[in-house]
Scaffold this active site. Sequence first.
Site, short mmCIF file in Angstrom:
data_model
loop_
_atom_site.label_atom_id
_atom_site.label_comp_id
_atom_site.label_asym_id
_atom_site.label_seq_id
_atom_site.Cartn_x
_atom_site.Cartn_y
_atom_site.Cartn_z
N HIS A 91 64.26 10.30 139.91
CA HIS A 91 65.26 9.34 140.37
C HIS A 91 65.23 8.00 139.63
CE1 HIS A 91 66.61 12.03 143.46
NE2 HIS A 91 65.35 12.24 143.80
N ASN B 257 74.40 -2.51 131.94
CA ASN B 257 74.62 -3.49 132.99
C ASN B 257 75.99 -4.13 132.79
OD1 ASN B 257 74.46 -5.36 135.02
ND2 ASN B 257 72.65 -6.39 134.25
N LYS C 290 57.53 7.23 122.52
CA LYS C 290 56.56 8.32 122.61
C LYS C 290 55.68 8.21 123.85
CE LYS C 290 56.10 8.69 117.62
NZ LYS C 290 55.21 8.47 116.48
N ALA D 88 57.39 1.69 141.42
CA ALA D 88 58.36 2.49 142.14
C ALA D 88 59.39 1.58 142.82
CB ALA D 88 57.67 3.35 143.18
#
Length: 121
Positions: free
Chosen positions: A47, A53, A40, A96
Amino acid sequence: MINRVLFSCDIPFKADVDKSVYFSHNGLGTVLNENCKVGKNTTILQHVTIGGNMGKKRMIDDVLRSAPIIGENVICGVGAKILGPVKIGDNSKIGAGSVVLSDIPDNSIAVGIPARVINSK
């Protein structure tokens, strides 16, 4: 398929994504694994990849998982990659461009390649 064409993103209908999740810029460039879980009030910027994996699996919360579990109130920064069976704790932030390959505890900030926790409350 419509999402892929209109918004250049891949968000499968099988993915467990809460209705309150916010996709910045309409999910531009976002890719989610169909087995991931997103909690939530999470914010996913453009991007971001939340994927497997190379077939790795492990038990998380008594369930065999191959894709990430994102907690509640998490912010995933622009271009972040969260890969494999990892768990991102509640109220955490992923920087980022970070590449997350291991669990991130609750109330943490993780950055870098591979991501490491730089601040935890």
